[in-house]
Design a protein around this motif. Structure first.
Motif, mmCIF file in Angstrom:
data_model
loop_
_atom_site.group_PDB
_atom_site.id
_atom_site.type_symbol
_atom_site.label_atom_id
_atom_site.label_comp_id
_atom_site.label_asym_id
_atom_site.label_seq_id
_atom_site.Cartn_x
_atom_site.Cartn_y
_atom_site.Cartn_z
ATOM 1 N N UNK A 222 21.390 21.132 11.381
ATOM 2 C CA UNK A 222 21.379 22.496 10.832
ATOM 3 C C UNK A 222 22.286 23.425 11.643
ATOM 4 N N UNK A 223 22.238 23.283 12.962
ATOM 5 C CA UNK A 223 23.099 24.118 13.809
ATOM 6 C C UNK A 223 24.573 23.919 13.458
ATOM 7 N N UNK A 224 24.955 22.661 13.245
ATOM 8 C CA UNK A 224 26.348 22.348 12.912
ATOM 9 C C UNK A 224 26.722 22.982 11.576
ATOM 10 N N UNK A 225 25.819 22.894 10.609
ATOM 11 C CA UNK A 225 26.077 23.466 9.283
ATOM 12 C C UNK A 225 26.192 24.997 9.368
ATOM 13 N N UNK A 226 25.293 25.603 10.134
ATOM 14 C CA UNK A 226 25.298 27.068 10.259
ATOM 15 C C UNK A 226 26.597 27.563 10.878
ATOM 16 N N UNK A 227 27.170 26.750 11.761
ATOM 17 C CA UNK A 227 28.423 27.131 12.384
ATOM 18 C C UNK A 227 29.509 27.280 11.330
ATOM 19 N N UNK A 228 29.505 26.385 10.346
ATOM 20 C CA UNK A 228 30.473 26.484 9.250
ATOM 21 C C UNK A 228 30.311 27.805 8.507
ATOM 22 N N UNK A 229 29.088 28.270 8.416
ATOM 23 C CA UNK A 229 28.816 29.530 7.712
ATOM 24 C C UNK A 229 29.090 30.731 8.613
ATOM 25 N N UNK A 230 29.412 30.475 9.852
ATOM 26 C CA UNK A 230 29.638 31.570 10.793
ATOM 27 C C UNK A 230 28.361 32.285 11.201
ATOM 28 N N UNK A 231 27.244 31.576 11.112
ATOM 29 C CA UNK A 231 25.971 32.200 11.489
ATOM 30 C C UNK A 231 25.550 31.711 12.872
ATOM 31 N N UNK A 232 25.317 32.666 13.759
ATOM 32 C CA UNK A 232 24.840 32.286 15.081
ATOM 33 C C UNK A 232 23.325 32.312 15.085
ATOM 34 N N UNK A 233 22.740 31.173 15.308
ATOM 35 C CA UNK A 233 21.279 31.119 15.207
ATOM 36 C C UNK A 233 20.695 30.444 16.420
ATOM 37 N N UNK A 234 19.420 30.721 16.687
ATOM 38 C CA UNK A 234 18.749 29.869 17.656
ATOM 39 C C UNK A 234 17.602 29.170 16.923
ATOM 40 N N UNK A 235 17.478 27.892 17.175
ATOM 41 C CA UNK A 235 16.478 27.102 16.459
ATOM 42 C C UNK A 235 15.539 26.446 17.456
ATOM 43 N N UNK A 236 14.263 26.629 17.242
ATOM 44 C CA UNK A 236 13.317 25.875 18.063
ATOM 45 C C UNK A 236 12.189 25.356 17.188
ATOM 46 N N UNK A 237 11.430 24.428 17.716
ATOM 47 C CA UNK A 237 10.328 23.942 16.898
ATOM 48 C C UNK A 237 9.056 24.617 17.371
ATOM 49 N N UNK A 238 8.172 24.839 16.437
ATOM 50 C CA UNK A 238 6.891 25.406 16.827
ATOM 51 C C UNK A 238 5.814 24.423 16.371
ATOM 52 N N UNK A 239 4.778 24.308 17.180
ATOM 53 C CA UNK A 239 3.689 23.410 16.803
ATOM 54 C C UNK A 239 2.486 24.225 16.399
ATOM 55 N N UNK A 240 1.786 23.690 15.441
ATOM 56 C CA UNK A 240 0.610 24.388 14.943
ATOM 57 C C UNK A 240 -0.435 24.443 16.049
ATOM 58 N N UNK A 241 -1.142 25.558 16.134
ATOM 59 C CA UNK A 241 -2.233 25.648 17.098
ATOM 60 C C UNK A 241 -3.349 24.684 16.700
ATOM 61 N N UNK A 242 -4.052 24.154 17.695
ATOM 62 C CA UNK A 242 -5.071 23.133 17.423
ATOM 63 C C UNK A 242 -6.187 23.624 16.510
ATOM 64 N N UNK A 243 -6.648 24.833 16.770
ATOM 65 C CA UNK A 243 -7.774 25.315 15.973
ATOM 66 C C UNK A 243 -7.377 25.447 14.508
ATOM 67 N N UNK A 244 -6.180 25.941 14.270
ATOM 68 C CA UNK A 244 -5.788 26.123 12.874
ATOM 69 C C UNK A 244 -5.491 24.766 12.216
ATOM 70 N N UNK A 245 -5.024 23.793 12.994
ATOM 71 C CA UNK A 245 -4.880 22.430 12.462
ATOM 72 C C UNK A 245 -6.250 21.856 12.094
ATOM 73 N N UNK A 246 -7.193 22.069 12.986
ATOM 74 C CA UNK A 246 -8.547 21.549 12.764
ATOM 75 C C UNK A 246 -9.151 22.140 11.485
ATOM 76 N N UNK A 247 -8.969 23.455 11.323
ATOM 77 C CA UNK A 247 -9.474 24.109 10.112
ATOM 78 C C UNK A 247 -8.787 23.558 8.865
#
Ligand code: MN
Length: 489
Positions: A222-247
């Motif tokens: 995605x970062x490589x593709x965004x570069x073609x579009x001239x968009x500077x982005x930062x990408x990170x992954x987020x993990x679901x909190x345990x309690x909300x996963x449990x629910x």
């Protein structure tokens, strides 16, 4: 948990400028002296606690008054400091927040008797509604107390964890503070459902690890593709909190099958402007096909009721695995994590010269204090209706009390049946001599109109004063109003 030092607080608070940081240091030294010789049950010096709380407040970028109040928040209760001393040294605002936090802290909701519980909850909301900074300090306080909960007795652990899950986490959610809510829930979860928590940790770890690798690959594409579009982005992954996963696992359609939870981890793309959010969406769909029907939700065009904004899309990711991608501006991200606290911080930035246009382009919403406060009042009502608060408690206090607002958002607590005249007398008895008419929620109403919770009341004034009409005695319900009318004020 990392140890908080005095230095790390000053560094975090440097956005406030040198003179303010010097003043914060003064508050720190005062608190350290006040708590000298005291220890927390964890064995550490007491001052570490207010220090941790104030660091959190600084991370939320709140004003210097809040940071100082956080440092001093336990001095009234634990160390024989007087309110007037705080007023003298740090001013009215700091003192008011400190005593607000002290009052809220004294309110123990879980385990109190029915009557006390009602009265306490009412007090708590009133104190918090008057100044949201009280809520922020209280939430930061609760977060740190939950992080150090291991030091308490089994009984206190359960009580505090329940109170956190039932009161403070929903409160954070109401204020749009998603990150705080998630943190509080996870902290409470491990004490209240120990076995389930351990099982979930075990059963989900493999899953988190696998999807983590997939996401790494997707991120680079995605970062490589965004570069073609001239968009500077930062990408990170987020993990679901345990309690909300449990629910979520308990939902009928998921039936405990972790494979069916598509957002256990997600990629988050942060870009500078709203425009670039949509460019990024195009770029993502250029590589990964959106999943039909459940694909895109545009919470930028249509924000969630608590103000949450972001674009979510579910795509067939690496190896055909359904993956959620969230796209938002940095500002929106800040808001999604810190909600009302972020709005509060904008108000501060605005007054120090960051202009509207910039905030607008970056997708910031500077919302009105009243919205949050009304949301608190509403939350109360829902709690009452669903009875979810404490099964054993029949909360009927809100049947005989009303919270009504002035147009500026100040909140007044009036009994059931109260009218605009009662409201006027609650604001100031002299206002009684100027009443010409009243508007409720923007509409003209008779003076005998019965107010209900959440109403915004505006008194239309005569230009000159005149004695209050004795006819009003037929409908007013508060003693203040009755007395004012009889005396002719
Ligand atoms: Mn505290």
């Amino acid at each position: 948990m990392q140890k908080v030092t005095e230095k790390s607080l000053y560094k975090e608070a440097s956005y406030l400028g040198k003179p303010q940081v010097a003043d914060i240091r003064r508050a720190y030294l005062f608190a350290r002296k006040a708590h000298a010789g005291q220890r927390r049950l964890t064995g550490e010096e007491y001052i570490n606690h207010p220090l941790a709380v104030s660091l959190r407040i600084a991370q939320w970028r709140l004003d210097a008054v809040s940071v100082k109040a956080a440092l001093l928040h336990d001095t009234l209760e634990d160390s024989g400091t007087s309110s007037s001393e705080i007023i003298k040294l740090f001013g009215q605002d700091v003192a008011r927040i400190v005593s607000g936090v002290t009052n809220v802290t004294a309110v123990r909701l879980v385990g109190s008797t029915d009557d006390l519980f009602e009265e306490n909850l009412r007090k708590m909301i009133l104190v918090m509604a008057r100044d949201l900074r009280v809520v922020f300090v209280k939430l930061a306080d609760r977060l740190h107390n939950m992080q150090t909960l291991y030091a308490l007795s089994r009984k206190r652990q359960t009580e505090n964890a329940r109170e956190t899950l039932e009161i403070y986490a929903p409160l954070a959610e109401r204020l749009g503070m998603g990150e705080v809510k998630g943190e509080l829930e996870d902290l409470a979860f491990q004490y209240l459902y120990e076995g389930e928590y351990r099982d979930l940790l075990k059963s989900s770890s493999k899953y988190y690890k696998n999807t983590g690798e997939n996401l790494g690959n997707m991120r680079s594409s995605i970062l490589a593709e965004l570069e073609k579009y001239g968009v500077e982005a930062s990408i990170h992954s987020r993990r679901k909190h345990y309690y909300s996963l449990w629910r979520k696992l308990q939902r009928k359609e998921i039936a405990g099958d972790i494979e069916r939870v598509h957002d256990i981890t997600a990629l988050r793309i942060l870009v500078p402007s709203v425009r670039e959010c949509y460019l990024a969406l195009g770029a993502v769909h250029g590589i990964y096909r959106p999943v039909p029907k459940i694909g895109v939700s545009d919470f930028i065009a249509q924000p969630k009721p608590n103000g949450y904004r972001s674009i979510h899309t579910k795509v067939f990711g690496e190896g055909g695995k359904i993956t959620e991608i969230q796209i938002r501006t940095y500002r929106m991200h800040e808001e999604a994590e810190h909600g009302a606290a972020a709005h509060w911080a904008y108000a501060r930035q605005k007054s120090s010269g960051v202009n509207d246009e910039v905030l607008d382009k970056e997708g910031a919403v500077v919302s009105h204090k009243m919205e949050w406060v009304r949301s608190l009042v509403h939350w109360q009502e829902e709690l009452r209706e669903t009875g979810e608060l404490l099964e054993s408690v029949k909360v009927d206090m809100f049947n005989h009390r009303n919270f009504v607002f002035s147009p500026k958002g100040d909140v007044y607590d009036l009994p059931r049946g109260a009218t605009p005249v009662d409201f006027a007398c609650a604001v100031h008895t002299r206002l009684c001599r100027y009443i010409k008419g009243a508007k409720v929620n923007g509409k003209l109403v008779p003076l005998s109109f019965e107010l209900t919770s959440g109403d915004v009341v505006e008194i239309i004034k005569n230009r000159t004063e005149r004695p209050p009409s004795r006819d009003w005695l037929n409908f007013v319900v508060t003693a203040t109003a009755r007395k004012a009318i009889k005396k002719g004020v």
